[in-house]
Design a protein around this motif. Sequence first.
Motif, PDB file in Angstrom:
ATOM      1  N   LEU A  26       0.846  -1.080  -0.081  1.00 32.53           N
ATOM      2  CA  LEU A  26       0.214  -0.084   0.033  1.00 32.53           C
ATOM      3  C   LEU A  26       0.878   1.257   0.083  1.00 32.53           C
ATOM      4  CD1 LEU A  26      -2.551  -1.068   2.715  1.00 32.53           C
ATOM      5  CD2 LEU A  26      -3.032  -0.990   0.007  1.00 32.53           C
ATOM      6  N   ASN A  27       2.141   1.203   0.349  1.00 33.57           N
ATOM      7  CA  ASN A  27       2.870   2.289   0.527  1.00 33.57           C
ATOM      8  C   ASN A  27       4.331   2.293  -0.120  1.00 33.57           C
ATOM      9  OD1 ASN A  27       1.273   4.027   2.873  1.00 33.57           O
ATOM     10  ND2 ASN A  27       1.349   1.753   3.452  1.00 33.57           N
ATOM     11  N   ASN A  28       4.292   1.369  -1.308  1.00 33.42           N
ATOM     12  CA  ASN A  28       5.862   1.270  -1.999  1.00 33.42           C
ATOM     13  C   ASN A  28       6.029   2.362  -2.438  1.00 33.42           C
ATOM     14  OD1 ASN A  28       4.261   0.794  -4.203  1.00 33.42           O
ATOM     15  ND2 ASN A  28       5.405  -0.640  -4.926  1.00 33.42           N
ATOM     16  N   GLY A  29       5.236   3.302  -3.020  1.00 37.88           N
ATOM     17  CA  GLY A  29       5.692   4.594  -3.684  1.00 37.88           C
ATOM     18  C   GLY A  29       6.432   4.212  -5.158  1.00 37.88           C
ATOM     19  N   GLY A  30       6.302   3.088  -5.713  1.00 40.08           N
ATOM     20  CA  GLY A  30       6.930   2.825  -6.936  1.00 40.08           C
ATOM     21  C   GLY A  30       8.521   2.749  -6.862  1.00 40.08           C
ATOM     22  N   LYS A  31       9.012   2.423  -5.615  1.00 41.04           N
ATOM     23  CA  LYS A  31      10.271   2.350  -5.410  1.00 41.04           C
ATOM     24  C   LYS A  31      10.948   1.121  -6.081  1.00 41.04           C
ATOM     25  CE  LYS A  31      13.652   1.663  -1.503  1.00 41.04           C
ATOM     26  NZ  LYS A  31      13.488   1.670   0.143  1.00 41.04           N
ATOM     27  N   HIS A  32      10.153   0.008  -6.200  1.00 48.34           N
ATOM     28  CA  HIS A  32      10.958  -1.293  -6.758  1.00 48.34           C
ATOM     29  C   HIS A  32      10.167  -1.473  -8.459  1.00 48.34           C
ATOM     30  CE1 HIS A  32      13.315  -2.149  -3.361  1.00 48.34           C
ATOM     31  NE2 HIS A  32      11.979  -2.075  -2.603  1.00 48.34           N
ATOM     32  N   GLY A  33       9.686  -0.465  -8.946  1.00 50.62           N
ATOM     33  CA  GLY A  33       9.318  -0.418 -10.344  1.00 50.62           C
ATOM     34  C   GLY A  33       7.826  -1.057 -10.242  1.00 50.62           C
ATOM     35  N   GLU A  34       7.617  -2.232 -10.886  1.00 49.18           N
ATOM     36  CA  GLU A  34       6.369  -2.948 -10.943  1.00 49.18           C
ATOM     37  C   GLU A  34       6.320  -3.851  -9.744  1.00 49.18           C
ATOM     38  OE1 GLU A  34       6.113  -4.771 -14.527  1.00 49.18           O
ATOM     39  OE2 GLU A  34       5.898  -3.365 -15.708  1.00 49.18           O
ATOM     40  N   ALA A  35       7.352  -3.947  -8.956  1.00 53.73           N
ATOM     41  CA  ALA A  35       7.267  -4.744  -7.731  1.00 53.73           C
ATOM     42  C   ALA A  35       6.769  -4.132  -6.792  1.00 53.73           C
ATOM     43  CB  ALA A  35       8.378  -5.537  -7.282  1.00 53.73           C
ATOM     44  N   ASN A  36       6.140  -4.561  -5.535  1.00 53.44           N
ATOM     45  CA  ASN A  36       5.683  -4.104  -4.290  1.00 53.44           C
ATOM     46  C   ASN A  36       6.687  -4.167  -3.081  1.00 53.44           C
ATOM     47  OD1 ASN A  36       2.673  -5.530  -5.153  1.00 53.44           O
ATOM     48  ND2 ASN A  36       2.928  -3.283  -5.139  1.00 53.44           N
ATOM     49  N   ILE A  37       7.460  -5.108  -3.116  1.00 52.87           N
ATOM     50  CA  ILE A  37       8.446  -5.453  -2.073  1.00 52.87           C
ATOM     51  C   ILE A  37       9.633  -6.145  -2.650  1.00 52.87           C
ATOM     52  CG2 ILE A  37       7.302  -7.722  -1.541  1.00 52.87           C
ATOM     53  CD1 ILE A  37       7.646  -7.010   1.393  1.00 52.87           C
ATOM     54  N   CYS A  38      11.031  -5.716  -2.054  1.00 53.81           N
ATOM     55  CA  CYS A  38      11.997  -6.917  -2.556  1.00 53.81           C
ATOM     56  C   CYS A  38      12.504  -7.816  -1.397  1.00 53.81           C
ATOM     57  CB  CYS A  38      13.225  -5.814  -3.032  1.00 53.81           C
ATOM     58  SG  CYS A  38      13.999  -5.039  -1.448  1.00 53.81           S
ATOM     59  N   ASP A  39      13.492  -8.646  -1.865  1.00 52.00           N
ATOM     60  CA  ASP A  39      13.774  -9.771  -0.962  1.00 52.00           C
ATOM     61  C   ASP A  39      15.105  -9.669  -0.203  1.00 52.00           C
ATOM     62  OD1 ASP A  39      15.679 -10.149  -2.936  1.00 52.00           O
ATOM     63  OD2 ASP A  39      15.061 -12.454  -3.107  1.00 52.00           O
ATOM     64  N   ASP A  40      15.408  -8.262  -0.016  1.00 51.00           N
ATOM     65  CA  ASP A  40      16.734  -7.747   0.498  1.00 51.00           C
ATOM     66  C   ASP A  40      16.212  -7.134   1.916  1.00 51.00           C
ATOM     67  OD1 ASP A  40      18.982  -6.609   1.572  1.00 51.00           O
ATOM     68  OD2 ASP A  40      19.347  -4.994  -0.081  1.00 51.00           O
ATOM     69  N   SER A  41      16.760  -7.862   2.915  1.00 50.84           N
ATOM     70  CA  SER A  41      16.355  -7.640   4.395  1.00 50.84           C
ATOM     71  C   SER A  41      16.987  -6.151   4.809  1.00 50.84           C
ATOM     72  CB  SER A  41      16.887  -8.659   5.331  1.00 50.84           C
ATOM     73  OG  SER A  41      18.270  -8.695   5.306  1.00 50.84           O
ATOM     74  N   ALA A  42      17.880  -5.598   4.039  1.00 45.01           N
ATOM     75  CA  ALA A  42      18.271  -4.233   4.313  1.00 45.01           C
ATOM     76  C   ALA A  42      17.233  -3.434   3.860  1.00 45.01           C
ATOM     77  CB  ALA A  42      19.747  -4.169   4.131  1.00 45.01           C
ATOM     78  N   CYS A  43      16.604  -3.642   2.969  1.00 41.37           N
ATOM     79  CA  CYS A  43      15.578  -2.722   2.346  1.00 41.37           C
ATOM     80  C   CYS A  43      14.193  -3.255   2.689  1.00 41.37           C
ATOM     81  CB  CYS A  43      15.869  -2.975   0.833  1.00 41.37           C
ATOM     82  SG  CYS A  43      14.745  -1.684  -0.281  1.00 41.37           S
ATOM     83  N   CYS A  44      13.596  -4.506   2.333  1.00 41.84           N
ATOM     84  CA  CYS A  44      12.331  -4.717   2.568  1.00 41.84           C
ATOM     85  C   CYS A  44      12.256  -5.741   3.676  1.00 41.84           C
ATOM     86  CB  CYS A  44      11.533  -5.045   1.457  1.00 41.84           C
ATOM     87  SG  CYS A  44      11.313  -3.567   0.313  1.00 41.84           S
ATOM     88  N   GLN A  45      12.101  -7.015   3.100  1.00 44.29           N
ATOM     89  CA  GLN A  45      12.139  -8.315   4.006  1.00 44.29           C
ATOM     90  C   GLN A  45      12.648  -9.564   3.394  1.00 44.29           C
ATOM     91  OE1 GLN A  45       8.375  -9.653   6.786  1.00 44.29           O
ATOM     92  NE2 GLN A  45       7.728  -9.461   4.758  1.00 44.29           N
ATOM     93  N   ALA A  46      13.514 -10.258   4.234  1.00 41.35           N
ATOM     94  CA  ALA A  46      14.024 -11.685   3.823  1.00 41.35           C
ATOM     95  C   ALA A  46      13.328 -12.583   3.198  1.00 41.35           C
ATOM     96  CB  ALA A  46      14.964 -11.927   4.601  1.00 41.35           C
ATOM     97  N   TRP A  47      13.702 -13.182   2.182  1.00 44.34           N
ATOM     98  CA  TRP A  47      12.570 -14.227   1.725  1.00 44.34           C
ATOM     99  C   TRP A  47      13.678 -15.354   1.205  1.00 44.34           C
ATOM    100  CZ3 TRP A  47      12.068 -16.918  -2.967  1.00 44.34           C
ATOM    101  CH2 TRP A  47      10.997 -17.797  -3.100  1.00 44.34           C
ATOM    102  N   ILE A  48      13.066 -16.438   1.347  1.00 47.69           N
ATOM    103  CA  ILE A  48      13.868 -17.997   1.012  1.00 47.69           C
ATOM    104  C   ILE A  48      12.787 -19.069   0.371  1.00 47.69           C
ATOM    105  CG2 ILE A  48      14.097 -18.975   3.389  1.00 47.69           C
ATOM    106  CD1 ILE A  48      16.810 -19.727   2.618  1.00 47.69           C
TER     107      ILE A  48
END
Length: 251
Positions: A26-48
């Motif tokens: 809801l609040n990504n502000g276009g930071k990652h282009g077409e994606a809402n969230i990234c898997d970099d824990s230093a930026c968004c949230q880790a994923w595996i």
Amino acid sequence: MPADFHIEALKAQAVVARTYTMHKILNNGGKHGEANICDDSACCQAWISKEDRLAKWEEADREWKWNNIITAVNETAGKIIVYDGQPINAFFHASSGGTTEMPINVWGGSGYPYLQVVTTAGEDAYGQYSSEVELTKEQVIDKIKQTHSEVVIDFNDPTAIQILEYTDSGRVKTIKFGNINLSGVEVRKIFNLRSAKFNVEVQGDLIKFSVIGYGHGVGMSQTGADALAKEGKVFSDIINHYYVGVQIIDM
């Protein structure tokens, strides 16, 4: 969160991670282009992926640990945390060192009313609770100079390195290194400390940082959540402990 943590702690983590993702959507502000969230824990949230996760576990543990994760997700399916009807920015970290931190002391801004300083007992039973970093005086100066070339430290001065101010959570707010003052958050980054809750001592040619906690300290402590679960708290109790004045709702 380790999959062998108490199931109520894992449920709390599932709701927190889901809420954090919804807030990003809801609040990504276009930071990652077409994606809402990234898997970099230093930026968004880790994923595996499941495959990579299973590969990290002993074969005998894979089924029950994965079942713990599935149970935590399925038994909280669709549940998120809201404040004033909106998904919260549900920060979390490994260990608070006994007290969580307010976001304004980490990232600035005006903060969030639901992220306050709260205490947690029982974290000292976990390996993430305390750590030490030792550096030579020369290493300390070299590391600071990478971002502050003007630094000069006279180690003959007993006040050359001195903590000047703490935040309400007991983390270092301002610390003096010679002719400059730095924030505890920046010092944590410069010296790769686990948290900004530290003491510093000059021991001969060495500078010793004694650190409590692991992570930025904002929001839910994962080890704290496990400690609360072992005391008999359920996932909703844990969430309401770390996030003040919130509600848990079904999306």
